[in-house]
Design a protein around this motif. Structure first.
Motif, PDB file in Angstrom:
ATOM      1  N   ALA A  19       0.836  -1.205   0.000  1.00  0.00           N
ATOM      2  CA  ALA A  19       0.000   0.000   0.000  1.00  0.00           C
ATOM      3  C   ALA A  19       0.871   1.256   0.000  1.00  0.00           C
ATOM      4  CB  ALA A  19      -0.932  -0.007   1.212  1.00  0.00           C
ATOM      5  N   ASN A  20       1.975   1.197   0.724  1.00  0.00           N
ATOM      6  CA  ASN A  20       2.907   2.326   0.769  1.00  0.00           C
ATOM      7  C   ASN A  20       3.498   2.603  -0.617  1.00  0.00           C
ATOM      8  OD1 ASN A  20       4.636   4.269   2.337  1.00  0.00           O
ATOM      9  ND2 ASN A  20       6.253   2.949   1.546  1.00  0.00           N
ATOM     10  N   MET A  21       3.835   1.537  -1.339  1.00  0.00           N
ATOM     11  CA  MET A  21       4.366   1.703  -2.687  1.00  0.00           C
ATOM     12  C   MET A  21       3.317   2.350  -3.594  1.00  0.00           C
ATOM     13  SD  MET A  21       7.473   0.556  -2.549  1.00  0.00           S
ATOM     14  CE  MET A  21       7.933   0.318  -4.255  1.00  0.00           C
ATOM     15  N   ARG A  22       2.060   1.965  -3.438  1.00  0.00           N
ATOM     16  CA  ARG A  22       0.987   2.563  -4.244  1.00  0.00           C
ATOM     17  C   ARG A  22       0.840   4.052  -3.924  1.00  0.00           C
ATOM     18  NH1 ARG A  22      -2.316  -1.890  -2.779  1.00  0.00           N
ATOM     19  NH2 ARG A  22      -3.796  -0.463  -1.771  1.00  0.00           N
ATOM     20  N   PHE A  23       1.007   4.402  -2.660  1.00  0.00           N
ATOM     21  CA  PHE A  23       0.905   5.803  -2.240  1.00  0.00           C
ATOM     22  C   PHE A  23       1.959   6.646  -2.952  1.00  0.00           C
ATOM     23  CE2 PHE A  23       2.123   9.294   0.617  1.00  0.00           C
ATOM     24  CZ  PHE A  23       0.885   9.881   0.874  1.00  0.00           C
ATOM     25  N   HIS A  24       3.189   6.156  -2.977  1.00  0.00           N
ATOM     26  CA  HIS A  24       4.272   6.925  -3.588  1.00  0.00           C
ATOM     27  C   HIS A  24       4.159   6.945  -5.118  1.00  0.00           C
ATOM     28  CE1 HIS A  24       6.505   7.873   0.042  1.00  0.00           C
ATOM     29  NE2 HIS A  24       6.156   6.675   0.475  1.00  0.00           N
ATOM     30  N   THR A  25       3.670   5.860  -5.696  1.00  0.00           N
ATOM     31  CA  THR A  25       3.435   5.851  -7.140  1.00  0.00           C
ATOM     32  C   THR A  25       2.392   6.901  -7.504  1.00  0.00           C
ATOM     33  OG1 THR A  25       4.003   3.498  -7.340  1.00  0.00           O
ATOM     34  CG2 THR A  25       2.649   4.452  -9.092  1.00  0.00           C
ATOM     35  N   ALA A  26       1.355   7.017  -6.675  1.00  0.00           N
ATOM     36  CA  ALA A  26       0.310   8.023  -6.923  1.00  0.00           C
ATOM     37  C   ALA A  26       0.869   9.443  -6.830  1.00  0.00           C
ATOM     38  CB  ALA A  26      -0.843   7.834  -5.939  1.00  0.00           C
ATOM     39  N   ILE A  27       1.822   9.647  -5.915  1.00  0.00           N
ATOM     40  CA  ILE A  27       2.463  10.968  -5.815  1.00  0.00           C
ATOM     41  C   ILE A  27       3.165  11.309  -7.129  1.00  0.00           C
ATOM     42  CG2 ILE A  27       4.374  12.245  -4.743  1.00  0.00           C
ATOM     43  CD1 ILE A  27       3.618  10.973  -2.098  1.00  0.00           C
ATOM     44  N   VAL A  28       3.891  10.348  -7.677  1.00  0.00           N
ATOM     45  CA  VAL A  28       4.596  10.583  -8.946  1.00  0.00           C
ATOM     46  C   VAL A  28       3.592  10.842 -10.070  1.00  0.00           C
ATOM     47  CG1 VAL A  28       6.199   9.613 -10.631  1.00  0.00           C
ATOM     48  CG2 VAL A  28       6.576   9.233  -8.193  1.00  0.00           C
ATOM     49  N   GLU A  29       2.443  10.190 -10.012  1.00  0.00           N
ATOM     50  CA  GLU A  29       1.423  10.397 -11.039  1.00  0.00           C
ATOM     51  C   GLU A  29       0.839  11.811 -10.997  1.00  0.00           C
ATOM     52  OE1 GLU A  29      -1.361   7.236 -10.464  1.00  0.00           O
ATOM     53  OE2 GLU A  29      -0.050   5.728 -11.375  1.00  0.00           O
ATOM     54  N   LEU A  30       1.057  12.523  -9.895  1.00  0.00           N
ATOM     55  CA  LEU A  30       0.617  13.922  -9.818  1.00  0.00           C
ATOM     56  C   LEU A  30       1.323  14.794 -10.861  1.00  0.00           C
ATOM     57  CD1 LEU A  30       0.707  14.421  -5.932  1.00  0.00           C
ATOM     58  CD2 LEU A  30      -1.355  14.313  -7.334  1.00  0.00           C
ATOM     59  N   THR A  31       2.474  14.321 -11.347  1.00  0.00           N
ATOM     60  CA  THR A  31       3.244  15.102 -12.320  1.00  0.00           C
ATOM     61  C   THR A  31       2.605  15.110 -13.706  1.00  0.00           C
ATOM     62  OG1 THR A  31       4.608  13.214 -13.016  1.00  0.00           O
ATOM     63  CG2 THR A  31       5.398  14.519 -11.131  1.00  0.00           C
ATOM     64  N   ASP A  32       1.749  14.126 -13.973  1.00  0.00           N
ATOM     65  CA  ASP A  32       1.151  13.955 -15.310  1.00  0.00           C
ATOM     66  C   ASP A  32       2.217  13.763 -16.385  1.00  0.00           C
ATOM     67  OD1 ASP A  32      -1.606  14.148 -14.622  1.00  0.00           O
ATOM     68  OD2 ASP A  32      -1.393  16.312 -14.413  1.00  0.00           O
ATOM     69  N   SER A  33       3.377  13.276 -15.984  1.00  0.00           N
ATOM     70  CA  SER A  33       4.463  13.024 -16.937  1.00  0.00           C
ATOM     71  C   SER A  33       4.603  11.525 -17.163  1.00  0.00           C
ATOM     72  CB  SER A  33       5.788  13.588 -16.400  1.00  0.00           C
ATOM     73  OG  SER A  33       6.883  13.105 -17.149  1.00  0.00           O
ATOM     74  N   GLU A  34       4.276  11.081 -18.360  1.00  0.00           N
ATOM     75  CA  GLU A  34       4.358   9.655 -18.661  1.00  0.00           C
ATOM     76  C   GLU A  34       5.793   9.132 -18.510  1.00  0.00           C
ATOM     77  OE1 GLU A  34       2.046   7.405 -19.101  1.00  0.00           O
ATOM     78  OE2 GLU A  34       0.527   8.945 -18.759  1.00  0.00           O
ATOM     79  N   ARG A  35       6.768   9.978 -18.855  1.00  0.00           N
ATOM     80  CA  ARG A  35       8.166   9.560 -18.758  1.00  0.00           C
ATOM     81  C   ARG A  35       8.576   9.358 -17.301  1.00  0.00           C
ATOM     82  NH1 ARG A  35       7.854  12.843 -23.163  1.00  0.00           N
ATOM     83  NH2 ARG A  35       8.888  12.114 -25.083  1.00  0.00           N
ATOM     84  N   LEU A  36       8.197  10.303 -16.446  1.00  0.00           N
ATOM     85  CA  LEU A  36       8.539  10.171 -15.024  1.00  0.00           C
ATOM     86  C   LEU A  36       7.818   8.987 -14.388  1.00  0.00           C
ATOM     87  CD1 LEU A  36       8.649  13.799 -13.538  1.00  0.00           C
ATOM     88  CD2 LEU A  36      10.550  12.174 -13.783  1.00  0.00           C
ATOM     89  N   ILE A  37       6.565   8.813 -14.763  1.00  0.00           N
ATOM     90  CA  ILE A  37       5.786   7.705 -14.206  1.00  0.00           C
ATOM     91  C   ILE A  37       6.398   6.366 -14.603  1.00  0.00           C
ATOM     92  CG2 ILE A  37       3.542   6.545 -14.293  1.00  0.00           C
ATOM     93  CD1 ILE A  37       2.319   9.410 -14.660  1.00  0.00           C
ATOM     94  N   ALA A  38       6.778   6.234 -15.877  1.00  0.00           N
ATOM     95  CA  ALA A  38       7.407   4.991 -16.351  1.00  0.00           C
ATOM     96  C   ALA A  38       8.755   4.778 -15.669  1.00  0.00           C
ATOM     97  CB  ALA A  38       7.584   5.044 -17.864  1.00  0.00           C
ATOM     98  N   PHE A  39       9.519   5.847 -15.538  1.00  0.00           N
ATOM     99  CA  PHE A  39      10.829   5.757 -14.874  1.00  0.00           C
ATOM    100  C   PHE A  39      10.668   5.321 -13.420  1.00  0.00           C
ATOM    101  CE2 PHE A  39      14.152   7.994 -12.347  1.00  0.00           C
ATOM    102  CZ  PHE A  39      15.243   7.270 -12.793  1.00  0.00           C
TER     103      PHE A  39
END
Length: 219
Positions: free
Chosen positions: A130-150
């Protein structure tokens, strides 16, 4: 066995599946991977699996040992420090530029709620996921597909670093309420303070993981 009509697409899909197994803690640092077992589980040929192993080895997630086989990698100190440097750059900036109505905030809330339920059941591996999902969601706040994939790629390596701890409760328990507090700050529009708290949070987490690594090496 499913027909492998597009080897490249299939290899990419299977690589993502194995990364996900690392992220959720299903595969652990130092674990030997059985070609026969995995190829049967994933319904792919051994040749395809070997190609996936090659890709994941290049990414630093797996390690091939001659005459012994393929093992899940054990991150070294330099890798751990670098992962946290990247996390601070991405996550803190993502929070600074975020807004409370972003769709990923709902994912952060779901992750916090899940972690709290897992804590009630003393399921610390579940808390970690669940913690990993929380941090992944934070990165998704950027709306950057490249950052999200990275970030998806380094999430697997990050979970391996977490796997160095013999006590997952020690690693995950203190951060459940911290995640909830950061979410509360974001919800109230205090994005700069949320980013500052995340920076402090990540520095504490880094020290905890590095201390565990040092203890493990001294055993």
């Amino acid at each position: 066995m499913k027909k492998e009509s597009s080897p490249q697409i299939l290899s990419k899909k299977i690589a993502e599946t194995i990364r996900n197994k690392l992220v959720i803690g299903e595969l652990l640092p130092g674990q030997r991977l059985s070609e026969a077992t995995l190829s049967e589980q994933l319904e792919i040929s051994r040749n395809t699996l070997r190609e996936v192993f090659r890709v994941l080895t290049q990414e630093g997630l797996l390690k091939h040992q001659p005459n012994r086989g393929v093992f899940v990698a054990i991150p070294d100190i330099a890798s751990i420090i670098d992962i946290y440097r990247v996390r601070r750059l991405i996550e803190c900036q993502a929070l600074t530029q975020s807004y409370s109505m972003h769709p990923s905030v709902a994912k952060m809330k779901e992750a916090v709620t899940s972690a709290q339920l897992y804590r009630n059941n003393q399921d610390w591996v579940g808390v970690g996921t669940a913690n990993m999902r929380f941090h992944t969601a934070i990165v998704e706040l950027t709306d950057s597909e490249r950052l999200i994939a990275f970030y998806r790629n380094i999430s697997a390596e990050l979970r391996l670093a977490f796997g160095l701890l013999n006590d997952p409760e020690l690693l995950y328990a203190p951060y459940i309420d911290k995640n909830a507090y950061i979410l509360e700050l974001l919800d109230s529009g205090q994005t700069e303070l949320a980013a500052k708290k995340m920076k402090d949070y990540l520095e504490l987490s880094e020290r905890t993981v590095l201390a565990a690594y040092t203890r493990k090496n001294n055993e």
